[in-house]
Design a protein around this motif. Structure first.
Motif, PDB file in Angstrom:
ATOM      1  N   VAL A   3      -9.432   2.217  -2.012  1.00  0.00           N
ATOM      2  CA  VAL A   3     -10.248   1.716  -1.014  1.00  0.00           C
ATOM      3  C   VAL A   3     -10.985   2.528  -0.331  1.00  0.00           C
ATOM      4  N   ASN A  45      -5.247   4.336  -2.742  1.00  0.00           N
ATOM      5  CA  ASN A  45      -5.188   2.605  -2.534  1.00  0.00           C
ATOM      6  C   ASN A  45      -6.259   2.011  -3.225  1.00  0.00           C
ATOM      7  N   CYS A  68      -7.247  -3.280   2.201  1.00  0.00           N
ATOM      8  CA  CYS A  68      -6.322  -3.854   1.191  1.00  0.00           C
ATOM      9  C   CYS A  68      -6.436  -5.362   1.215  1.00  0.00           C
ATOM     10  N   LYS A  69      -5.910  -5.607   2.232  1.00  0.00           N
ATOM     11  CA  LYS A  69      -5.744  -7.342   2.710  1.00  0.00           C
ATOM     12  C   LYS A  69      -6.768  -8.164   3.166  1.00  0.00           C
ATOM     13  N   CYS A 114       0.797  -1.176  -0.089  1.00  0.00           N
ATOM     14  CA  CYS A 114      -0.033  -0.047   0.044  1.00  0.00           C
ATOM     15  C   CYS A 114       0.857   1.335   0.039  1.00  0.00           C
TER      16      CYS A 114
END
Ligand SMILES: C[S@@+](CC[C@H](N)C(=O)[O-])C[C@H]1O[C@@H](n2cnc3c(N)ncnc32)[C@H](O)[C@@H]1O
Length: 290
Positions: free
Chosen positions: A178, A176, A149-150, A101
């Motif tokens: 998100v 990113n 993100c993960k 990220c």
């Protein structure tokens, strides 16, 4: 060679062994900025540190700017105090990368440390798909965005009282991709929870040791069912014969029980050392309304 050792070696070459003994070996590299961390104590002058910084620029091509953080991380916004420019570009804004990220950060205006990088990913790995997460003290959004993100949370509510941090959360969420998941709120976490986020979340992050215990009532208010998980970050003094991890769990248990909740399960781990005989500990607490 470790980063700290690198500063020591350069100090020995530039200033000689005797003087180099007074140079602390603490160095953070954040994006293309390097921050040497040591107080100014008279044994080594700023000019001498500038010579070390110039050499650092030559030896580490990815570094464009070197700063001295002569004070500790302090104040409500937890920013580095007494930042002195040593060499290279006079710039405190950089792009910092962690776990794939990207984060815009400003080391003079918002808290950021690479030393939480394991912790960011560890907490993200605990988040189950669909969870609603609340980060009460979000800084530039590192925990929030890495979680988004993960893992596959439905939302990561992210509060900070520092307007600049709040703006960075929004910018970094977009950077990113998100921003549909990470929602930013500006204000004191207690007020924001009371007014907008009661019964909103399954998991609450409290990465601010100075306030974490006192804000447990608001973290519990933010839980949307009778069970939930809190990640409570504390600073604990390491005394001879005492167990800092057990002490941290007991402190959390006491505060949770005072609110009419109980600890169904709790684990604690050392996150990092933050001073002489002082460690940062996180308590992962599964709580249940009694
Ligand atoms: C230690 S930093 C957070 C670090 C961040 N989670 C990270 O991993 O980079 C704590 C943050 O809490 C914010 N803060 C301080 N008091 C607050 C409050 N009462 N309510 C909300 N945020 C607060 C500070 O501005 C700071 O950005």
């Amino acid at each position: 060679m470790t980063r700290g050792r690198l500063v020591k070696r350069i100090a020995e070459e530039v200033l000689g062994e005797e003087k180099a003994r007074h140079v602390w070996s603490r160095l953070d590299i954040i994006g293309d900025l390097a921050v040497i961390k040591m107080p100014l104590h008279g044994e080594v002058s700023v000019d001498e540190l500038r010579r070390i910084a110039e050499r650092l620029l030559e030896e580490v091509p990815s570094v464009r700017s070197v700063w001295l953080a002569a004070g500790s991380v302090e104040g409500e916004y937890r920013v580095r105090s007494l930042l002195i420019h040593l060499a290279g570009e006079e710039r405190t804004v950089t792009l910092y990368k962690e776990h794939g990220c990207r984060f815009k950060v400003d080391i003079a205006r918002v808290f950021v440390t690479p030393r939480l990088n394991y912790e960011h990913l560890r907490v993200a790995s605990l988040v189950a798909p669909g969870e609603a997460v609340l980060n009460m003290f979000a800084g530039a959004g590192l925990f929030s965005i890495i979680i988004a993100c993960k893992s596959r949370p439905s939302v990561v509510h992210s509060i900070d009282v520092n307007r600049y941090a709040y703006e960075l959360i929004i910018e970094n969420a977009k950077l990113n991709n998100v921003d549909h998941v990470v929602k930013a709120y500006l204000g004191d976490a207690a007020r924001v929870v009371e007014e907008r986020l009661a019964a909103s979340s399954d998991r609450v992050l409290m990465p601010l040791p100075a306030l974490a215990l006192d804000y447990i009532p608001y973290a519990l208010l933010a839980l949307r069912s009778r069970r939930g998980v809190l990640h409570v970050y504390l600073h604990v003094r390491v005394e001879r014969g005492s167990d800092p991890l057990a002490g941290a769990i007991e402190a959390v248990r006491e505060r949770v029980e005072r609110e009419g909740w109980s600890l169904a399960r709790a684990d604690a781990r050392r996150v990092r050392s933050v001073g002489p005989r002082l460690v940062q500990v996180v308590v992962d607490a599964e709580v249940r309304r009694s």
